[in-house]
Every structure is written in structure tokens, then in C-alpha cells.
Design a protein around this motif. Structure first.
Motif, PDB file in Angstrom:
ATOM      1  N   SER A  12       0.833  -1.197   0.000  1.00 19.36           N
ATOM      2  CA  SER A  12       0.000   0.000   0.000  1.00 19.36           C
ATOM      3  C   SER A  12       0.871   1.251   0.000  1.00 19.36           C
ATOM      4  CB  SER A  12      -0.890   0.007   1.243  1.00 19.36           C
ATOM      5  OG  SER A  12      -1.567   1.244   1.341  1.00 19.36           O
ATOM      6  N   PRO A  13       0.474   2.274  -0.768  1.00 22.25           N
ATOM      7  CA  PRO A  13       1.219   3.532  -0.740  1.00 22.25           C
ATOM      8  C   PRO A  13       0.893   4.378   0.491  1.00 22.25           C
ATOM      9  CG  PRO A  13      -0.610   3.716  -2.246  1.00 22.25           C
ATOM     10  CD  PRO A  13      -0.581   2.283  -1.765  1.00 22.25           C
ATOM     11  N   PRO A  18      -7.029   2.296   8.453  1.00 19.83           N
ATOM     12  CA  PRO A  18      -7.706   2.657   7.218  1.00 19.83           C
ATOM     13  C   PRO A  18      -7.767   4.176   7.047  1.00 19.83           C
ATOM     14  CG  PRO A  18      -9.323   1.984   8.843  1.00 19.83           C
ATOM     15  CD  PRO A  18      -7.954   1.768   9.459  1.00 19.83           C
ATOM     16  N   LEU A  19      -7.805   4.617   5.815  1.00 24.24           N
ATOM     17  CA  LEU A  19      -7.775   6.051   5.529  1.00 24.24           C
ATOM     18  C   LEU A  19      -8.973   6.800   6.084  1.00 24.24           C
ATOM     19  CD1 LEU A  19      -6.335   6.235   1.905  1.00 24.24           C
ATOM     20  CD2 LEU A  19      -5.203   6.781   4.055  1.00 24.24           C
ATOM     21  N   TYR A  29      -7.046  13.410   5.006  1.00 25.42           N
ATOM     22  CA  TYR A  29      -5.597  13.497   4.883  1.00 25.42           C
ATOM     23  C   TYR A  29      -5.085  12.130   4.456  1.00 25.42           C
ATOM     24  CZ  TYR A  29      -0.748  14.181   6.345  1.00 25.42           C
ATOM     25  OH  TYR A  29       0.613  14.263   6.378  1.00 25.42           O
ATOM     26  N   PHE A  30      -4.241  12.084   3.417  1.00 30.42           N
ATOM     27  CA  PHE A  30      -3.700  10.830   2.901  1.00 30.42           C
ATOM     28  C   PHE A  30      -2.210  10.733   3.210  1.00 30.42           C
ATOM     29  CE2 PHE A  30      -7.382  11.553   0.254  1.00 30.42           C
ATOM     30  CZ  PHE A  30      -7.883  10.298  -0.012  1.00 30.42           C
ATOM     31  N   PRO A  31      -1.833  10.210   4.375  1.00 26.90           N
ATOM     32  CA  PRO A  31      -0.408  10.060   4.657  1.00 26.90           C
ATOM     33  C   PRO A  31       0.179   8.987   3.729  1.00 26.90           C
ATOM     34  CG  PRO A  31      -1.743   9.670   6.637  1.00 26.90           C
ATOM     35  CD  PRO A  31      -2.660   9.764   5.480  1.00 26.90           C
TER      36      PRO A  31
END
Length: 65
Positions: A12-13, A18-19, A29-31
Motif C-alpha cells: 500500500s502507498p 484505514p484512511l 488526509y492521505f499520509p
């Protein structure tokens, strides 16, 4: 240094999950993992654009095209 089996399976990037746990009101926010940030941020920006949403890059301090 040997890699663990868990590292090999985790492709996973995103650096957290879970996001949905990163959602705050109208923002999410997408760490991202540094090693996958270019591809993941381009993908996230494309999805946002296709849905009529804005994608802000906090490191560049600007909206992504």
C-alpha cells in the motif's frame, strides 16, 4: 538487513490505515510512504479531480492540478 514477511506483503502507498480514520469534516488526509508518494499523490489528485474535488499538497503548499 532482512525484510519481514509483513513488509513484503504490504504494498500500500498509504502510511496509515484505514484512511477513513484520517477524515476530519470535509477533509481527508492521505499520509503516504515517501517511496510511493509521486505515484500515490498523482492518483489521489486524479480521483479528486474526477469527482469535482480539490486536492491540496501540504508540502508544496498548493492545490494539485
Amino acid at each position: 538487513m532482512a525484510r519481514s514477511h509483513e513488509d513484503e506483503d504490504d504494498i500500500s502507498p498509504w502510511s496509515t490505515g484505514p484512511l477513513i480514520g484520517e477524515a476530519r469534516g470535509p477533509l481527508i488526509y492521505f499520509p503516504m510512504r515517501w517511496s510511493m508518494a509521486v505515484e500515490a499523490s498523482a492518483y489521489a489528485s486524479g480521483v479528486a479531480s474526477s469527482m469535482g474535488l480539490n486536492c491540496f499538497d501540504p508540502q508544496a503548499r498548493q492545490l494539485r492540478p
